[in-house]
Design a protein around this motif. Structure first.
Motif, PDB file in Angstrom:
ATOM      1  N   VAL A 191     122.254  48.796  77.421  1.00  0.00           N
ATOM      2  CA  VAL A 191     120.919  49.387  77.445  1.00  0.00           C
ATOM      3  C   VAL A 191     120.123  48.856  76.265  1.00  0.00           C
ATOM      4  N   SER A 212     111.853  48.602  78.452  1.00  0.00           N
ATOM      5  CA  SER A 212     112.191  50.001  78.700  1.00  0.00           C
ATOM      6  C   SER A 212     113.568  50.285  78.127  1.00  0.00           C
ATOM      7  N   GLY A 213     113.715  51.426  77.507  1.00  0.00           N
ATOM      8  CA  GLY A 213     114.990  51.766  76.890  1.00  0.00           C
ATOM      9  C   GLY A 213     114.845  53.017  76.056  1.00  0.00           C
ATOM     10  N   TYR A 214     115.725  53.167  75.085  1.00  0.00           N
ATOM     11  CA  TYR A 214     115.758  54.371  74.263  1.00  0.00           C
ATOM     12  C   TYR A 214     115.099  54.102  72.912  1.00  0.00           C
ATOM     13  N   PHE A 254     114.355  58.240  76.482  1.00  0.00           N
ATOM     14  CA  PHE A 254     114.163  57.028  77.283  1.00  0.00           C
ATOM     15  C   PHE A 254     112.670  56.822  77.527  1.00  0.00           C
TER      16      PHE A 254
END
Length: 331
Positions: free
Chosen positions: A64, A89-91, A101
């Motif tokens: 991720v 896109s991710g954390y 997120f």
């Protein structure tokens, strides 16, 4: 037996090439730090704080994106201040220690509409030196009477200073935005005919927005000498102006003055900001209902980065235009 070994070697080689390509694509800057989450990796490995990228998650969907180097009050806040995260896109860290997120590809920008045009805008520039940060590379920081601003680098005459805003390869056909500046001393709007009109020269006392190489015009923010009395150095929208914008500018510009009918070389006219759509006493320079926002639809699509240049023909002590805010969006 040898053929089996050969096949296995080919497969492993392809897997290694793919893994190497992925490392390059996703900009791995660290060894693999497996953990239960981005937050877990961040907390256990202080060195990872400098490395945003893709990490392996032991109890999740394997790889991720962890935005280790970013933080903000919301996903949108992080995106707006860091346009390069638009495809990541991710954390991310919200309010420093809360991880969430962020679907960055779904964020359309800070504003739902721009100059009356619908949403889907991506911000590529967000400068506000009056409240935060320094001027971008290519411009020079300045301060007067506790007001911070950006200015040209040189003190000499007939000069421009430019800064570039990357679009990260995104295709666009429309540009909108706004700028805020101030007049210092004498400014001449488009009175530069003696130099010859060229988009590559200081054709305006103000701010030039262009794209591409060779440069193509998007918008110009000009500053005239004063709003009211007749004078050849005024904005084309002010009484008595003898000069029109060059053909490549056309009607794609805003022009305003920071003073009504007097000027002084040493004066910063902070009381009347430029291009905000107000303070035009006797001229029609503030008639556009979309001000301070501008909107430009170009003939075709492009992925060019956008260049902003502060230009002028006087030396800085005699008169110039300074900038403290600039926002640019593409669609």
């Amino acid at each position: 037996m040898l053929s089996v070994i050969f096949i296995i070697t080919v497969i492993l080689t392809k897997e290694l090439v793919m893994a190497t390509e992925q490392c390059s694509k996703y900009q791995f800057k660290s060894p693999f730090y497996p953990g239960e989450s981005c937050e877990d990796i961040y907390n256990k490995n202080p060195e990872s704080h400098e490395w945003s990228g893709y990490y392996w998650i032991t109890n999740g969907p394997s790889r991720v994106y962890c935005g280790m180097t970013y933080t903000g009050s919301s996903c949108e806040d992080i995106y707006n201040n860091n346009p390069e995260t638009g495809d990541m896109s991710g954390y991310y860290r919200i309010n420093i220690n809360q991880w969430t997120f962020c679907n960055m590809t779904a964020i359309s920008g800070f504003i739902p509409t721009c100059a009356g045009v619908g949403g889907g805008w991506r911000r590529i520039a967000n400068i506000n030196v009056s409240t935060r940060g320094d001027c971008p590379s290519g411009w020079r920081n300045g301060t007067h009477s506790d007001v911070s601003f950006c200015r040209v680098v040189s003190d000499g005459t007939n000069t421009c200073s430019s800064t570039n805003f990357p679009t990260y390869g995104r295709s666009y056909q429309r540009v909108c935005g706004r700028a805020r500046g101030y007049q210092k001393g004498w400014s001449n709007a488009f009175y530069t005919s003696f130099l010859g009109f060229s988009i590559d020269r200081n054709y305006v006392d103000g701010l030039s927005i262009t794209h591409g190489n060779p440069r193509q015009h998007i918008w110009t923010f000009a500053s005239g000498l004063h709003d009211s009395s007749s004078n050849q150095f005024n904005c084309p929208c002010a009484p008595g102006s003898a000069y029109s914008p060059p053909p490549f500018v056309g009607t794609d510009y805003y022009c305003e003055s920071g003073t009504n009918n007097t000027y002084s070389h040493s004066t910063y006219y902070f009381n009347d900001p430029l291009w905000d759509g107000s303070g035009c006493i006797t001229s029609n320079c503030c008639d556009n209902p979309t001000q301070p926002w501008f909107y430009r639809e170009m003939d075709g699509t492009t992925t060019d980065d956008i260049e902003a240049r502060i230009c002028g023909h006087n030396d800085f002590s005699f008169g110039f235009v300074i900038i403290d805010q600039l926002e640019l969006y593409i669609q």
